[in-house]
Scaffold this motif. Structure first.
Motif, PDB file in Angstrom:
ATOM      1  N   TYR A  21      -3.467  -4.474  -5.045  1.00 19.51           N
ATOM      2  CA  TYR A  21      -2.317  -3.566  -5.130  1.00 19.51           C
ATOM      3  C   TYR A  21      -1.369  -4.022  -6.245  1.00 19.51           C
ATOM      4  O   TYR A  21      -0.743  -3.191  -6.912  1.00 19.51           O
ATOM      5  CB  TYR A  21      -1.572  -3.526  -3.794  1.00 19.51           C
ATOM      6  N   ASP A  39      -7.309  -0.611  -0.465  1.00 20.41           N
ATOM      7  CA  ASP A  39      -7.417  -0.031   0.877  1.00 20.41           C
ATOM      8  C   ASP A  39      -8.606  -0.619   1.633  1.00 20.41           C
ATOM      9  O   ASP A  39      -8.529  -0.896   2.838  1.00 20.41           O
ATOM     10  CB  ASP A  39      -7.576   1.489   0.790  1.00 20.41           C
ATOM     11  N   GLN A  80       0.837  -1.206   0.000  1.00 21.49           N
ATOM     12  CA  GLN A  80       0.000   0.000   0.000  1.00 21.49           C
ATOM     13  C   GLN A  80       0.873   1.259   0.000  1.00 21.49           C
ATOM     14  O   GLN A  80       0.633   2.207  -0.763  1.00 21.49           O
ATOM     15  CB  GLN A  80      -0.901  -0.013   1.230  1.00 21.49           C
TER      16      GLN A  80
END
Length: 372
Positions: free
Chosen positions: A106, A77, A46
């Motif tokens: 991601y 997220d 992230q």
């Protein structure tokens, strides 16, 4: 740079982040669970995605590709937040599943970032430190070994196997806790404990083999461990059934002739409530057949009445109604047991008739009122 090269770079980055995170975590003094390890790795990815987005945002504000990257970042997220939420709730399995989803999302964002970087001609050099800020030397070594490791790391085959191994380890932990409780109650769980120890060793080997890209060997270890876990589960289920039979006897039920197998079948079929009600009807029938000994059965009948009160409290639908009817019938039997000495002297025929009537109604209630 073509799509294949982009994906290779992305896979290499993910491998580096995950391995660096795990190496740091497992070298630390605190104990870290597999779910925490996956969440930590997702958190590092992230940070990397965020850093790259900052590089790209000023150069590609109106880019459709950048919009896709932002949307993927937000989805990742969300998955990561859910993983942390489930971890806090103690649900490690769900936490790992959402952490894996976050890693994949991601990873997709990293793919598109590579494509957009090539289009814009920019560089992500400023984001390299995000990979492993506390393990710079380890990161450099992992970069050198990337070509060797990227053949399997975090591939579609690796993800489910990694999660399956850790879910199996969690299952071993749960079963060991059950075995410990059963042993403290006097049941022999030594064989189950031995099987679980063997399974844990195989799972640790499977983890190690998977980390070294030996996925086939790892899969064999996992399969062997699962067989042992299944055997241990059966052993503990048998011990649990024996414990249940002892509890049934303690609550006044007639368990003569009751087999471990029938209790296990009732538990597996989730029909144990119905099974207990049938056993209560059988016990009441047996008690009322022995008219001369009815007075001595008063304490036992009171235990049955207490058991039915508990079943009635938690049961629903027809089971709740049947528990109520059986409870009322047991109360009749208790009253008859209290009057039995006097009736045996003055009117033994009426005592036998009333006892038989209670037994007949108990038999009719067996199986939810469907008769014998």
């Amino acid at each position: 740079m073509d799509m294949v090269d982009s994906k290779k770079i992305t896979l290499g980055i993910i491998a580096i982040v995950l391995l660096a995170t795990m190496a740091y975590i497992y070298s630390a003094p605190q104990v870290t669970t597999p779910a925490e390890s996956l969440i930590a790795s997702a958190g590092r990815l992230q940070q990397l995605v965020y850093c790259r987005n900052k590089v790209l945002q000023n150069l590609s504000q109106n880019s459709q590709l950048f919009t896709q990257i932002v949307n993927l970042t937000a989805t990742g997220d969300n998955y990561l937040a859910k993983a942390k939420q489930y971890l806090n709730l103690g649900n490690a399995t769900q936490a790992m599943q959402y952490a894996v989803l976050a890693l994949r999302t991601y990873g997709q964002a990293l793919d598109l970032q590579e494509k957009l970087r090539d289009t814009l001609g920019t560089s992500f050099a400023s984001c390299r430190a995000v990979l492993a800020p506390q393990q710079a030397n380890l990161t450099a070594n992992l970069y050198r070994n990337r070509v060797r490791n990227e053949t399997c790391k975090w591939s579609p085959d690796f993800y489910p196997q990694y999660v399956a191994i850790n879910v199996s380890i969690q299952r071993v932990n749960e079963l060991e806790s059950i075995a410990s409780r059963a042993a403290s109650s006097g049941y022999d769980t030594s064989n189950a404990t031995r099987l679980l120890n063997q399974a844990r060793q195989l799972l640790l080997e499977a983890q190690s083999l998977a980390s070294n890209c030996l996925l086939n060997e790892s899969a064999h270890r996992l399969a062997e461990a699962r067989k042992l876990i299944g055997q241990a589960t059966s052993e503990l289920a048998r011990a649990g059934a024996m414990r249940t039979i002892a509890e049934m006897r303690r609550h006044g039920l007639d368990v003569n002739g009751t087999s471990v197998g029938e209790v296990m079948r009732a538990l597996r079929a989730r029909k144990f409530e119905e099974y207990l009600l049938n056993k209560t009807a059988d016990t009441l029938l047996n008690v009322t057949r022995n008219v001369p000994g009815l007075e001595r059965q008063k304490t036992r009948l009171q235990l049955l009445e207490q058991l039915l009160a508990r079943i009635q409290e938690r049961a629903k639908g027809t089971h709740k109604q049947l528990a109520l009817q059986l409870r009322e019938l047991v109360q009749e039997a208790i009253n008859l047991a209290e009057k039995a000495p006097e009736m045996a002297k003055n009117n033994p025929g009426e005592l036998a008739r009333q006892a038989q009537d209670i037994g007949n109604r108990a038999r009719q209630m067996r199986g939810g009122g469907r008769g014998p």
